[in-house]
Motif scaffolding. Sequence first.
Motif, PDB file in Angstrom:
ATOM      1  N   LYS A  59       0.847  -1.189   0.000  1.00 13.39           N
ATOM      2  CA  LYS A  59       0.000   0.000   0.000  1.00 13.39           C
ATOM      3  C   LYS A  59       0.889   1.248   0.000  1.00 13.39           C
ATOM      4  O   LYS A  59       1.922   1.270   0.659  1.00 13.39           O
ATOM      5  CB  LYS A  59      -0.863  -0.056   1.260  1.00 13.39           C
ATOM      6  N   GLU A  76      -3.516   1.914  -3.346  1.00 12.14           N
ATOM      7  CA  GLU A  76      -4.249   2.353  -2.157  1.00 12.14           C
ATOM      8  C   GLU A  76      -4.587   1.142  -1.280  1.00 12.14           C
ATOM      9  O   GLU A  76      -4.506   1.213  -0.064  1.00 12.14           O
ATOM     10  CB  GLU A  76      -5.530   3.093  -2.540  1.00 12.14           C
ATOM     11  N   TYR A  77      -5.017   0.049  -1.918  1.00 15.67           N
ATOM     12  CA  TYR A  77      -5.297  -1.169  -1.171  1.00 15.67           C
ATOM     13  C   TYR A  77      -5.298  -2.356  -2.116  1.00 15.67           C
ATOM     14  O   TYR A  77      -5.333  -2.202  -3.337  1.00 15.67           O
ATOM     15  CB  TYR A  77      -6.617  -1.086  -0.393  1.00 15.67           C
ATOM     16  N   TRP A  84      -5.737  -1.820  -6.124  1.00 16.36           N
ATOM     17  CA  TRP A  84      -6.624  -0.688  -6.350  1.00 16.36           C
ATOM     18  C   TRP A  84      -5.868   0.595  -6.041  1.00 16.36           C
ATOM     19  O   TRP A  84      -5.147   0.665  -5.049  1.00 16.36           O
ATOM     20  CB  TRP A  84      -7.854  -0.781  -5.456  1.00 16.36           C
ATOM     21  N   GLY A  85      -5.998   1.580  -6.918  1.00 16.81           N
ATOM     22  CA  GLY A  85      -5.313   2.843  -6.691  1.00 16.81           C
ATOM     23  C   GLY A  85      -5.485   3.787  -7.857  1.00 16.81           C
ATOM     24  O   GLY A  85      -6.516   3.769  -8.532  1.00 16.81           O
ATOM     25  N   TYR A  86      -4.417   4.579  -8.106  1.00 22.25           N
ATOM     26  CA  TYR A  86      -4.504   5.656  -9.087  1.00 22.25           C
ATOM     27  C   TYR A  86      -3.279   5.686  -9.994  1.00 22.25           C
ATOM     28  O   TYR A  86      -2.168   5.447  -9.540  1.00 22.25           O
ATOM     29  CB  TYR A  86      -4.611   7.011  -8.366  1.00 22.25           C
ATOM     30  N   LYS A  92      -8.099  11.312 -11.462  1.00 22.76           N
ATOM     31  CA  LYS A  92      -8.139  10.888 -10.056  1.00 22.76           C
ATOM     32  C   LYS A  92      -9.150   9.764  -9.841  1.00 22.76           C
ATOM     33  O   LYS A  92      -9.594   9.522  -8.731  1.00 22.76           O
ATOM     34  CB  LYS A  92      -8.479  12.078  -9.154  1.00 22.76           C
ATOM     35  N   GLU A  93      -9.496   9.071 -10.920  1.00 21.59           N
ATOM     36  CA  GLU A  93     -10.457   7.984 -10.817  1.00 21.59           C
ATOM     37  C   GLU A  93      -9.750   6.716 -10.348  1.00 21.59           C
ATOM     38  O   GLU A  93      -8.751   6.301 -10.928  1.00 21.59           O
ATOM     39  CB  GLU A  93     -11.107   7.747 -12.183  1.00 21.59           C
ATOM     40  N   GLU A  94     -10.273   6.121  -9.287  1.00 27.03           N
ATOM     41  CA  GLU A  94      -9.683   4.890  -8.756  1.00 27.03           C
ATOM     42  C   GLU A  94      -9.919   3.757  -9.744  1.00 27.03           C
ATOM     43  O   GLU A  94     -10.977   3.671 -10.365  1.00 27.03           O
ATOM     44  CB  GLU A  94     -10.326   4.553  -7.410  1.00 27.03           C
ATOM     45  N   GLU A  95      -8.912   2.901  -9.897  1.00 27.71           N
ATOM     46  CA  GLU A  95      -9.054   1.752 -10.778  1.00 27.71           C
ATOM     47  C   GLU A  95      -8.312   0.565 -10.187  1.00 27.71           C
ATOM     48  O   GLU A  95      -7.506   0.714  -9.275  1.00 27.71           O
ATOM     49  CB  GLU A  95      -8.569   2.053 -12.188  1.00 27.71           C
TER      50      GLU A  95
END
Length: 106
Positions: A59, A76-77, A84-86, A92-95
């Motif tokens: 992370k 991010e996690y 999952w992150g950017y 700035k959309e999480e994917e």
Amino acid sequence: MEEKRYSTMTEYELKQEISKLHEQARKAEQMGMVSEFAVLERKAIMAKAYLLNPRDFKKKEIYEIDGDPGKYFQIEYMNGVFAWGYRLGESKEEEALPISMLKVIK
């Protein structure tokens, strides 16, 4: 024949599946079947993710995106074999990306 989930395959079965998918993708590319090629390549990427240990991906770490030089991804996690992150410097959309698409920055 019913297909097995990648999550239930052994390492040997996954490697066989990846090899088969690469061969099918090569043939699809030669025949000009662009969509089929893309689908088979994506399947191979997913199968490769199951050969990796999600605990090796941390992370808040930043990784280069394999196949997209100069593009970076911050986690991010984790959720299974997906990070999952950017994408840095982009929306700035999480994917979510399969961990097989992430390369450690040297």
